[in-house]
Design an enzyme around this catalytic site. Structure first.
Site, PDB file in Angstrom:
ATOM      1  N   SER A 113      36.473  32.830  36.086  1.00 10.83           N
ATOM      2  CA  SER A 113      37.761  32.088  35.830  1.00 10.83           C
ATOM      3  C   SER A 113      38.707  32.085  36.915  1.00 10.83           C
ATOM      4  O   SER A 113      38.584  31.692  38.089  1.00 10.83           O
ATOM      5  CB  SER A 113      38.186  32.772  34.438  1.00 10.83           C
ATOM      6  OG  SER A 113      39.141  31.793  34.130  1.00 10.83           O
ATOM      7  N   HIS A 114      39.935  32.899  36.343  1.00 14.68           N
ATOM      8  CA  HIS A 114      41.156  33.061  37.367  1.00 14.68           C
ATOM      9  C   HIS A 114      41.119  34.350  38.338  1.00 14.68           C
ATOM     10  O   HIS A 114      41.824  34.461  39.227  1.00 14.68           O
ATOM     11  CB  HIS A 114      42.374  33.128  36.674  1.00 14.68           C
ATOM     12  CG  HIS A 114      42.040  34.350  35.380  1.00 14.68           C
ATOM     13  ND1 HIS A 114      41.446  34.097  34.390  1.00 14.68           N
ATOM     14  CD2 HIS A 114      42.829  35.378  35.409  1.00 14.68           C
ATOM     15  CE1 HIS A 114      41.453  35.346  33.842  1.00 14.68           C
ATOM     16  NE2 HIS A 114      42.201  36.098  34.437  1.00 14.68           N
ATOM     17  N   ASP A 277      42.949  26.626  37.239  1.00 14.23           N
ATOM     18  CA  ASP A 277      42.372  27.773  37.948  1.00 14.23           C
ATOM     19  C   ASP A 277      41.217  27.674  38.505  1.00 14.23           C
ATOM     20  O   ASP A 277      40.542  26.623  38.644  1.00 14.23           O
ATOM     21  CB  ASP A 277      42.412  28.811  36.600  1.00 14.23           C
ATOM     22  CG  ASP A 277      41.337  28.530  35.599  1.00 14.23           C
ATOM     23  OD1 ASP A 277      40.972  27.328  35.439  1.00 14.23           O
ATOM     24  OD2 ASP A 277      40.906  29.284  35.071  1.00 14.23           O
ATOM     25  N   ASP A 279      37.870  27.931  37.346  1.00 10.26           N
ATOM     26  CA  ASP A 279      36.945  27.003  36.718  1.00 10.26           C
ATOM     27  C   ASP A 279      37.645  25.963  35.813  1.00 10.26           C
ATOM     28  O   ASP A 279      36.999  25.345  35.212  1.00 10.26           O
ATOM     29  CB  ASP A 279      35.941  27.821  35.634  1.00 10.26           C
ATOM     30  CG  ASP A 279      37.151  28.564  34.676  1.00 10.26           C
ATOM     31  OD1 ASP A 279      38.275  28.722  34.888  1.00 10.26           O
ATOM     32  OD2 ASP A 279      36.301  28.615  33.497  1.00 10.26           O
ATOM     33  N   ASP A 281      39.929  25.526  33.701  1.00  6.75           N
ATOM     34  CA  ASP A 281      40.365  25.290  32.186  1.00  6.75           C
ATOM     35  C   ASP A 281      41.582  25.876  31.880  1.00  6.75           C
ATOM     36  O   ASP A 281      42.241  25.366  30.762  1.00  6.75           O
ATOM     37  CB  ASP A 281      39.296  26.260  31.127  1.00  6.75           C
ATOM     38  CG  ASP A 281      39.186  27.489  31.694  1.00  6.75           C
ATOM     39  OD1 ASP A 281      39.926  28.090  32.646  1.00  6.75           O
ATOM     40  OD2 ASP A 281      38.290  28.461  30.869  1.00  6.75           O
ATOM     41  N   ARG A 282      42.317  26.311  32.818  1.00  9.96           N
ATOM     42  CA  ARG A 282      43.757  26.689  32.527  1.00  9.96           C
ATOM     43  C   ARG A 282      44.750  25.747  33.395  1.00  9.96           C
ATOM     44  O   ARG A 282      44.279  24.877  34.281  1.00  9.96           O
ATOM     45  CB  ARG A 282      44.076  27.948  33.390  1.00  9.96           C
ATOM     46  CG  ARG A 282      43.254  28.996  32.757  1.00  9.96           C
ATOM     47  CD  ARG A 282      43.892  30.582  33.207  1.00  9.96           C
ATOM     48  NE  ARG A 282      43.195  31.645  32.580  1.00  9.96           N
ATOM     49  CZ  ARG A 282      43.730  32.816  32.475  1.00  9.96           C
ATOM     50  NH1 ARG A 282      44.508  33.202  33.140  1.00  9.96           N
ATOM     51  NH2 ARG A 282      43.225  33.840  31.696  1.00  9.96           N
ATOM     52  N   LYS A 376      39.303  25.370  26.742  1.00  8.63           N
ATOM     53  CA  LYS A 376      40.287  24.850  27.288  1.00  8.63           C
ATOM     54  C   LYS A 376      40.255  23.908  28.603  1.00  8.63           C
ATOM     55  O   LYS A 376      39.259  24.005  29.022  1.00  8.63           O
ATOM     56  CB  LYS A 376      41.465  25.918  27.438  1.00  8.63           C
ATOM     57  CG  LYS A 376      40.920  27.122  28.233  1.00  8.63           C
ATOM     58  CD  LYS A 376      41.793  28.186  28.304  1.00  8.63           C
ATOM     59  CE  LYS A 376      41.541  29.345  29.334  1.00  8.63           C
ATOM     60  NZ  LYS A 376      40.448  30.304  28.927  1.00  8.63           N
TER      61      LYS A 376
HETATM   62  C1  G16 Z   1      39.936  33.840  28.873  1.00  7.47           C
HETATM   63  C2  G16 Z   1      39.781  33.536  27.510  1.00  7.47           C
HETATM   64  C3  G16 Z   1      41.082  33.123  26.851  1.00  7.47           C
HETATM   65  C4  G16 Z   1      42.096  34.438  27.111  1.00  7.47           C
HETATM   66  C5  G16 Z   1      42.122  34.741  28.552  1.00  7.47           C
HETATM   67  C6  G16 Z   1      42.830  36.045  28.915  1.00  7.47           C
HETATM   68  O1  G16 Z   1      40.567  33.028  29.854  1.00  7.47           O
HETATM   69  O2  G16 Z   1      39.167  32.291  27.390  1.00  7.47           O
HETATM   70  O3  G16 Z   1      41.104  32.759  25.706  1.00  7.47           O
HETATM   71  O4  G16 Z   1      43.378  34.254  26.739  1.00  7.47           O
HETATM   72  O5  G16 Z   1      40.906  35.039  29.104  1.00  7.47           O
HETATM   73  O6  G16 Z   1      42.336  37.005  28.260  1.00  7.47           O
HETATM   74  P1  G16 Z   1      42.687  38.504  28.413  1.00  7.47           P
HETATM   75  O7  G16 Z   1      44.040  38.870  28.114  1.00  7.47           O
HETATM   76  O8  G16 Z   1      41.816  39.468  27.476  1.00  7.47           O
HETATM   77  O9  G16 Z   1      42.637  39.012  30.020  1.00  7.47           O
HETATM   78  P2  G16 Z   1      39.651  32.590  31.122  1.00  7.47           P
HETATM   79  O10 G16 Z   1      40.377  31.380  31.672  1.00  7.47           O
HETATM   80  O11 G16 Z   1      39.776  33.743  31.956  1.00  7.47           O
HETATM   81  O12 G16 Z   1      38.274  32.049  30.796  1.00  7.47           O
END
Ligand code: G16
Length: 543
Positions: A113-114, A277, A279, A281-282, A376
């Site tokens: 992801s990010h 981000d 992938d 989704d953000r 998302k």
């Molecule tokens: C993932 C989850 C989200 C979550 C985020 C942050 O997002 O899909 O639901 O809000 O991580 O999680 P944490 O606070 O546990 O680091 P992504 O975009 O990283 O896949």
């Protein structure tokens, strides 16, 4: 092509976190690491034989190599068919869509992801179920259990497939279909939104800058904004996906998308700005001179979604993760909608969406989406904003002012303390837990606590229970501080501190959130001993 059974042994630490397994790339590239986890996925989903799966990732370092390994393991384990994005690329929402529209048995998404990418950075894998959503805890627990007892995995010994060539091919008995990663997704967006209205907006000289952050959204954004909607070339910046995201951190927030942020804060800047981000989704939403917090963005989208064709009949309900601000609740109350509060993690929205209890969901962590997929969806949020701007003729700043005038404003900020020693972080959380009974009545930085607890969730659809989902400290006059340890980091612990405070005083709506929240920020430090315990003087990231 020889089918090999390779002897292996359990590798510690393969427990999926908030969103799949995320580790340093070099860990994933270690002997048997990826293979063990993929074999455990097969066990966790009741075997791979005869299944049809989707496969794709965000293009970060090791993406295509990992895809080749997964394909060879799938073929060796009797998977019937894999639908894979060209060059092993698929954004997370596009993968979710493919899993759903093709009626598959799920899919594997390769992404951290990010988190940054590269040989010294991060890699990740997650499994999404046939509804297109991240596997629920029951499935990830089975996968984790399988990693603890694994003795062997199956793999084909053969040459790499050409994943650049679209169309069908075979790997032993398994069919492999290489698809254009963008086409189906772009069509889905066209069906949800009023593209004619958005086209007219751009024809009228409306200016936008979208920062793809050298991540997977580049090709999607160019196709949708520039080719289909007619925005001028150059609207999409950093649109070329790179294995290391150009050395950046593909996290769409004011800190990591600073260049875009500064462009929009300039009074001569474009009308609208957005970023996505690693992938896809953000999303982060900006207007000229205006930053829209993710919690506010969610509330605005819920309040105005009816202007888009897909939501013109109204919403079934809405949902937000617990640390997300109560701005959505205010909209839901006024519109007579049910509003659900779930733990952090998109997987917790899946049941509500499947059961038709919620149409729009969102999180403070720059994630918003609807029931069109089960992830998302960054571009979805940007397009819904564009649809709203096109239909209302208002600017982002005016939309925010109208929104606060109608619903009041909740100031919000998240402070992240990254790579804290794990012991220090868990001591800090334990220290707070031990004081739940004593805190009410005490004052910190002039604010009085009225309640303290740890959030737990009972899923209203399947009755599953999730405990330990974040510590909440409630203050008089509607202030709230939440302490939570991130489940997506790969080094030490990240302490997230979520701070909010509401006002219904129009004279205060224009205040800067960091200033408006200064007393609550001080209270957070005082109540948890943040700086003293971590040895830091402030957070690494403020968003
Ligand atoms: C993932 C989850 C989200 C979550 C985020 C942050 O997002 O899909 O639901 O809000 O991580 O999680 P944490 O606070 O546990 O680091 P992504 O975009 O990283 O896949």
């Amino acid at each position: 092509m020889e089918r090999l059974t390779v002897k292996t042994a359990p590798i510690e630490g393969q427990k999926p976190g908030t969103s799949g397994l995320r580790k340093k790339t070099e860990v994933f590239m270690g002997q048997h690491y990826l293979e063990n986890f993929v074999q455990a996925i097969w066990e966790g989903i009741g075997g791979a034989r005869g299944k049809t799966l989707v496969l794709g990732g965000d293009g970060r370092y090791f993406n295509e190599r990992a895809a080749q390994v997964i394909l060879r393991m799938a073929a060796a384990s009797g998977v019937a068919k894999v639908i894979v994005g060209q060059n092993a690329l698929l954004s997370t929402p596009a993968a979710s869509h493919l899993i759903r529209t093709r009626g598959t048995d799920g899919g594997i998404i390769m992404s951290a992801s990010h988190n940054p990418g590269g040989p010294d950075e991060d890699f990740g894998i997650k499994f999404n179920t046939p509804n297109g959503g991240p596997a629920p805890e029951e499935v990830t627990t089975r996968i984790y259990e399988a990693t603890k007892t694994i003795e062997a995995y199956e793999i084909l010994e053969t040459q790499d497939l050409d994943l650049n060539r679209l169309g069908e091919t075979h790997l032993a008995d398994m069919e492999v279909e290489v698809v254009d990663p963008v086409a189906d997704y772009a069509l889905l967006m066209e069906n949800l939104f009023d593209f004619d209205a958005i086209r007219k907006l751009f024809d009228g000289g409306f200016t936008m800058r979208f920062d793809a952050m050298h991540a997977v959204t580049g090709p999607y954004a160019k196709a949708i904004f520039e080719d289909i909607l007619g925005a001028p070339a150059g609207t999409v910046m950093n649109g070329e996906p790179k294995a290391d995201f150009g050395g950046g951190h593909p996290d769409p927030n004011p800190h990591w998308a600073k260049a875009l942020f500064n462009t929009l804060m300039d009074e001569g800047g474009p009308d609208f700005g957005a970023a996505s981000d690693g992938d896809g989704d953000r999303n982060m939403i900006l207007g000229r001179g205006t930053y829209v917090s993710p919690s506010d963005s969610l509330a605005v989208l819920a309040a105005n979604a009816h202007v888009a064709p897909a939501y013109s009949g109204g919403l079934k309900g809405v949902a937000r993760s617990m640390p997300t601000s109560g701005a959505l609740d205010r909209v839901a109350k006024k519109m007579g909608l049910d509003c659900y509060e779930t733990p952090t993690g998109w997987k917790f929205f899946g049941n509500l969406l499947d059961a038709g209890r919620a149409t729009i969901c969102g999180e403070e962590s720059f994630g918003t989406s609807s029931d069109h997929v089960r992830e998302k969806d960054g571009l979805w949020a940007v397009l819904l904003w564009l649809n709203i701007l096109a239909k209302t003729g208002r600017s982002v700043r005016e939309i925010m002012q109208d929104h606060w005038a109608e619903f009041g404003r909740i100031f919000y900020t998240r402070h992240d303390y990254e790579a804290v020693e794990s012991d220090v972080a868990s001591d800090l959380m334990d220290g707070l837990r031990a004081r739940f009974d004593d805190l009410p009545g005490q004052s910190f930085a002039g604010r009085t606590v009225i309640g303290a607890d740890e959030f737990a969730y009972d899923d209203p659809v399947d009755g599953s229970h999730a405990a330990g989902q974040g510590i909440r400290i409630l203050f008089e006059d509607g202030g709230r501080i939440v302490f939570r340890l991130s489940g997506t980091g790969t080094a030490g612990a990240t302490i997230r501190v979520y701070i909010e405070d509401a006002t219904d005083d129009p004279a205060r709506f224009g205040e800067d959130p960091q200033e408006a929240l200064a007393p609550m920020i001080a209270a957070a430090d005082e109540v948890a001993g943040l700086h003293a315990r971590t040895g830091r003087t402030g957070p690494d990231v403020r968003s």
